[in-house]
Design an enzyme around this catalytic site. Structure first.
Site, short mmCIF file in Angstrom:
data_model
loop_
_atom_site.label_atom_id
_atom_site.label_comp_id
_atom_site.label_asym_id
_atom_site.label_seq_id
_atom_site.Cartn_x
_atom_site.Cartn_y
_atom_site.Cartn_z
N LYS A 148 -20.21 -1.03 72.58
CA LYS A 148 -21.26 -1.90 73.11
C LYS A 148 -21.55 -3.10 72.21
O LYS A 148 -21.95 -4.16 72.69
CB LYS A 148 -22.55 -1.10 73.34
CG LYS A 148 -22.44 -0.01 74.40
CD LYS A 148 -22.19 -0.59 75.78
CE LYS A 148 -22.22 0.47 76.86
NZ LYS A 148 -21.96 -0.09 78.20
N GLU A 191 -30.60 -3.13 80.47
CA GLU A 191 -30.67 -1.79 81.04
C GLU A 191 -29.78 -0.88 80.19
O GLU A 191 -28.83 -1.34 79.57
CB GLU A 191 -30.20 -1.79 82.50
CG GLU A 191 -28.70 -1.63 82.72
CD GLU A 191 -27.85 -2.74 82.10
OE1 GLU A 191 -26.69 -2.44 81.72
OE2 GLU A 191 -28.33 -3.88 81.98
N SER A 219 -14.57 5.32 72.99
CA SER A 219 -15.55 4.24 73.13
C SER A 219 -16.84 4.47 72.37
O SER A 219 -17.62 3.53 72.17
CB SER A 219 -15.87 4.03 74.62
OG SER A 219 -16.34 5.24 75.20
#
Length: 407
Positions: free
Chosen positions: A85, A107, A376
């Site tokens: 992210k 969000e 990830s």
């Protein structure tokens, strides 16, 4: 790029009040990415703040245990904040400054995008508001705690299923009301233009690094690349640089959940419960009931239970560029334990879906072949869910004692 489509997917289906803000964002993104100073600062922040490049790690023990292809992990779990992210929030945080805005909203589902947004907001001096489903807050409270300590306002969303879809709806409402000074820092490659391309573009550093690393370490590009697929940012990031490669197959792994029954999974492919639709500002494959209403979803991981999917991935799958499979909750927990016990790496439950899919298929491949699994994120945030699934009674006792002492 004004109303960008990917085949029949994508586009911009937004209220008129957001049009000027959207066009400003499109123009700013195009300008920034052609500005050498902006791109230089982006690369510097990726390296000196987030810790790029992340390594490509060979899993010798798992490779020997599985007995098929050579298994490698792309270690996005080693980014600052513990997930991919950060690649995107650094880009959009700098873009917020570039546009002269002072506040971001976001969000989040698993909380990784929320905490990454809170981190970059603290670093850049931006006001920060995070929308998160009340259900996800319960599942991922450690991330919520750190968001608050970083100065972010965390707003619980109790409407609908109180998960990622509903948090996205509330963030859109905020953006519509406060677009003059606020940038909507969306966390995945969904939504109206330019978000799908922009988020995928910032995340493509993952695949670009794999291209170079695989040549240096394997001597060729991998035969297959696996990535979990919720909204799709980590998958887009590692897939897109390989889309035109004839030697590398791209495999997305969705949340198979508890069963194939409606509401028990989050599969947007290989199911008759998902079809073309328009919602939340764009067109893609959504899980929908017979009346076109968005359906509830389930995944053991909070980050994969989104009702839609990136329009980029929907188009790539429709054109045979990406193959979609799924892993159910039990397979995910097995893969989670395999990676921990054999390699000493704790994956996020989202990433464990990609691990499950990769290990399942690696055994039928030859030792001359290689796969790369996009790890990830790391699993620190999932300790409560994992302990519950594994029925670790000492951990439950520890939590009870801790709460008693705190009171």
């Amino acid at each position: 790029m004004k109303d960008q489509f990917f085949g029949r997917f994508g586009g911009s289906f937004i209220p008129e009040i957001l049009y000027n803000s959207q066009q400003q964002l499109i123009d700013a993104y195009e300008s920034a990415m052609s500005d050498a100073e902006f791109v230089g600062r982006l690369k510097s922040e990726w390296q000196h703040y987030s810790g790029r490049p992340t390594p490509l790690t060979f899993c010798n023990n798992l490779t020997q245990q599985i007995g098929g292809a050579q298994i490698y992990l792309k270690r996005e779990d080693l980014n600052h904040s513990g997930a991919h992210k950060m690649n995107n929030v650094i880009g959009q945080g700098l873009l917020t400054q570039y546009m002269g805005k002072t506040r971001v909203i976001a969000e989040t589902g698993a909380g990784q995008h929320g905490i990454a947004t809170a981190l970059i907001s603290a670093r850049l001096g931006l006001k920060c508001t995070i929308y998160m489903g009340a259900t996800d807050i319960k599942r991922q409270y450690p991330n919520v705690f750190w968001m608050k300590q970083l100065g972010a306002e965390v707003i619980p969303v109790t409407t609908g299923s109180a998960t990622l879809k509903d948090a996205l709806d509330e963030a859109m409402r905020d953006w519509a009301a406060n677009y003059d000074d606020t940038h909507y820092l969306i966390g995945t490659s969904c939504g109206c233009a330019p978000f799908p391309e922009m988020v995928a573009g910032f995340q493509s550093i993952i695949g670009e690094e794999v291209k170079e690393q695989s040549i240096n370490q394997i001597g060729k590009h991998p035969d297959r690349i696996y990535a979990c697929v919720g909204g799709g940012s980590n998958a887009c990031g590692i897939f897109l640089p390989f889309v035109d490669s004839s030697s590398t197959e791209l495999v997305g792994v969705e949340a198979g959940g508890r069963s194939d029954a409606p509401g028990d999974h989050a599969k947007r492919f290989n199911t008759d419960q998902a079809r073309f639709g328009i919602a939340q500002g764009y067109a893609t494959r959504f899980l929908q009931d017979s009346e076109g209403q968005l359906m509830p979803t389930h995944s053991i991981s909070a980050g994969l239970d989104y009702v839609g999917v990136s329009p980029i991935l929907a188009d790539l799958e429709e054109n045979g560029k990406v193959r979609m499979i799924s892993a159910n909750d039990d397979e995910v927990m097995t893969a989670f334990s395999q990676l921990m016990r054999n390699e000493g790496i704790i994956p996020a439950l989202e990433s464990a879906h990609a691990v499950a899919g990769g290990l399942r298929e690696a055994k039928s491949m030859s030792p001359e072949q290689s796969i790369v699994i996009n790890l990830s994120g790391r699993g620190d945030k999932d300790i409560f869910n994992v302990a519950k699934v594994m029925k670790d009674e000492p951990f439950s006792a520890f939590l009870n004692d801790f709460l008693l002492e705190a009171n």
